[in-house]
Design an enzyme around this catalytic site. Structure first.
Site, short mmCIF file in Angstrom:
data_model
loop_
_atom_site.label_atom_id
_atom_site.label_comp_id
_atom_site.label_asym_id
_atom_site.label_seq_id
_atom_site.Cartn_x
_atom_site.Cartn_y
_atom_site.Cartn_z
N LEU A 220 0.78 -1.13 0.05
CA LEU A 220 -0.05 0.15 -0.08
C LEU A 220 0.85 1.24 0.04
O LEU A 220 1.64 1.28 0.79
CB LEU A 220 -0.81 -0.05 1.19
CG LEU A 220 -1.92 -0.86 1.41
CD1 LEU A 220 -2.69 -0.74 2.72
CD2 LEU A 220 -3.03 -0.51 0.31
N HIS A 221 0.75 2.24 -0.92
CA HIS A 221 1.45 3.36 -0.91
C HIS A 221 0.93 4.52 -1.41
O HIS A 221 1.32 5.66 -1.37
CB HIS A 221 2.75 3.04 -1.66
CG HIS A 221 2.60 3.13 -2.98
ND1 HIS A 221 2.09 2.15 -3.87
CD2 HIS A 221 2.73 4.45 -4.19
CE1 HIS A 221 1.96 2.28 -5.13
NE2 HIS A 221 2.39 3.49 -5.39
N ARG A 222 -0.46 4.54 -2.04
CA ARG A 222 -0.93 5.70 -2.94
C ARG A 222 -1.44 6.82 -1.80
O ARG A 222 -2.25 6.17 -0.81
CB ARG A 222 -2.07 5.10 -3.68
CG ARG A 222 -1.69 4.32 -4.92
CD ARG A 222 -2.51 4.50 -6.18
NE ARG A 222 -1.83 3.85 -7.49
CZ ARG A 222 -0.93 4.38 -8.11
NH1 ARG A 222 -0.65 5.83 -8.00
NH2 ARG A 222 -0.34 3.75 -9.17
#
Length: 384
Positions: A220-222
């Protein structure tokens, strides 16, 4: 380095962030192998500046050391884009360029394309025409702007040409070559680090992923997922619930790690069946992905890689700029609603998930096609 190939002006090739490296590595290899070789100058903008991880990724992918590092570092989108432009222009003045080749959709992509275009240097965009149609994504703005000013647009899927036609870009500027990300994957799959070895290198026991149900890999990074406390909290709750179904291996992005701490969510993730890892090298991630029962992610590149590997992927977004991974591949868009995510996960665990197939020209030879086409294109351009 590419600059050693003679006095001919080089193709200036730009990387700035991790996703660019997997796309550029096969291109530079194909440039070197082409007869005659295509001279290139590799410029790293320093948009992502973890030096240890950069060195690891460059080594994993056999990328040559950059000829130039602009060392831009972080900043707001405006500051970072402007700083890249300021530092990139003198590089073109010093070395000249037959063309500037940019990949993907990061700030470095649009910044260097703008500088080249203003200086009358041809812009080549690899991975052109992908659209999420979500202008809230900074990457979407970068994609649209880069494609508008690019002289030559290489696409990964045939639907990209339809997107570009809708935006008024003539077909003569577009060439369907396939997916260079998959070139890297196919070239390195046999060298991938075993999942158990990747865990052991981080001081984790492989027992966590040795059960009959396998494991889910999570990334997860957005900003839309990790910058809002309520959204991230709900996703953390969903991950904890998912871990009751099968163990999770969560490669935690620095941005995500910082926000988990800032929002007081880190302790929630300290569940027995959630293994948290620091960002991994390319070969480690390839091993973790290929052995996973399912992948939960918001990454664009991982949607493509899981499709090529035949591994079910649940994308925690409302849209994707890579619809071919849904239409032909193993990807399912599930959004961020916990109930929908868990239902999709249960379906994968009960039925095995989407089988999918590898799309056209995702055959490991996209970079070769780019080198052959670009050589002829530049030759024709020079003749005029």
């Amino acid at each position: 380095m590419g600059a050693k190939f003679g006095t001919q002006k080089p193709v200036v090739c730009v990387v700035g962030a991790r996703p660019n490296y997997m796309k550029m590595a096969p291109i530079l290899k194909a440039f070197s192998a082409h007869q005659p070789p295509i001279p290139f100058l590799l410029v790293h903008t320093g948009q992502h500046y973890d030096h240890a991880m950069n060195a690891k990724l460059f080594g994993d992918l056999a990328l040559p050391d950059p000829d130039v590092n602009l060392e831009v570092g972080s900043g707001t989108h405006a500051v970072q884009t402007a700083e890249i432009m300021k530092r990139f222009e003198p590089v073109l003045d010093e070395h000249g360029a037959a063309a500037v080749l940019v990949v993907g959709d990061v700030n470095s992509t649009v910044a260097c394309a703008l500088v080249a275009s203003k200086k009358g240097i041809p812009v080549v965009h690899v991975e052109a025409g992908l659209r999420s149609y979500d202008r809230a994504m900074p990457e979407e703005i970068n994609r649209v702007m880069t494609d508008q000013i690019a002289d030559l647009l290489y696409t990964t899927e045939q639907a990209a040409a339809v997107n570009l036609a809708h935006e008024g870009i003539p077909a003569a500027r577009i060439e369907f070559v396939g997916n260079v990300m998959i070139d890297s994957l196919r070239a390195n799959l046999e060298k991938a680090v075993k999942a158990s070895d990747a865990l052991a290198a981080c001081g984790m026991s492989a027992d966590a992923i040795s059960g009959p149900e396998g494991y889910a890999l999570v990334t997860l990074h957005r900003p839309s997922n990790v910058d809002d406390p309520a959204t991230l909290s709900a996703l953390v709750d969903t991950l904890v619930a998912s871990s009751e179904r099968l163990p999770l291996v969560f490669a935690v992005h620095p941005r995500t790690r910082a926000n988990l701490e800032r929002f007081g969510l880190a302790e929630k993730l300290a569940a027995e069946r959630i293994v948290q890892l620091a960002p991994q090298g390319y070969l480690e991630m390839l091993g973790l992905m290929s052995a996973a029962r399912v992948v939960l992610t918001d990454s664009g590149g991982i949607q493509e890689e899981t499709t090529a590997l035949g591994v079910p992927c649940l994308t925690l977004r409302e849209n994707t700029e890579r619809p071919i991974t849904v239409e032909e591949g193993t990807n399912t868009l599930v959004g961020c609603d916990g109930t929908a995510i868990l239902a999709a996960l249960d379906l994968v665990l009960s039925s095995g998930g989407k089988a999918g197939r590898s799309p056209a020209l995702w055959d490991g030879r996209a970079a070769e096609r780019i080198a052959a086409h670009l050589h002829d294109w530049l030759k024709r351009r020079d003749a005029h």
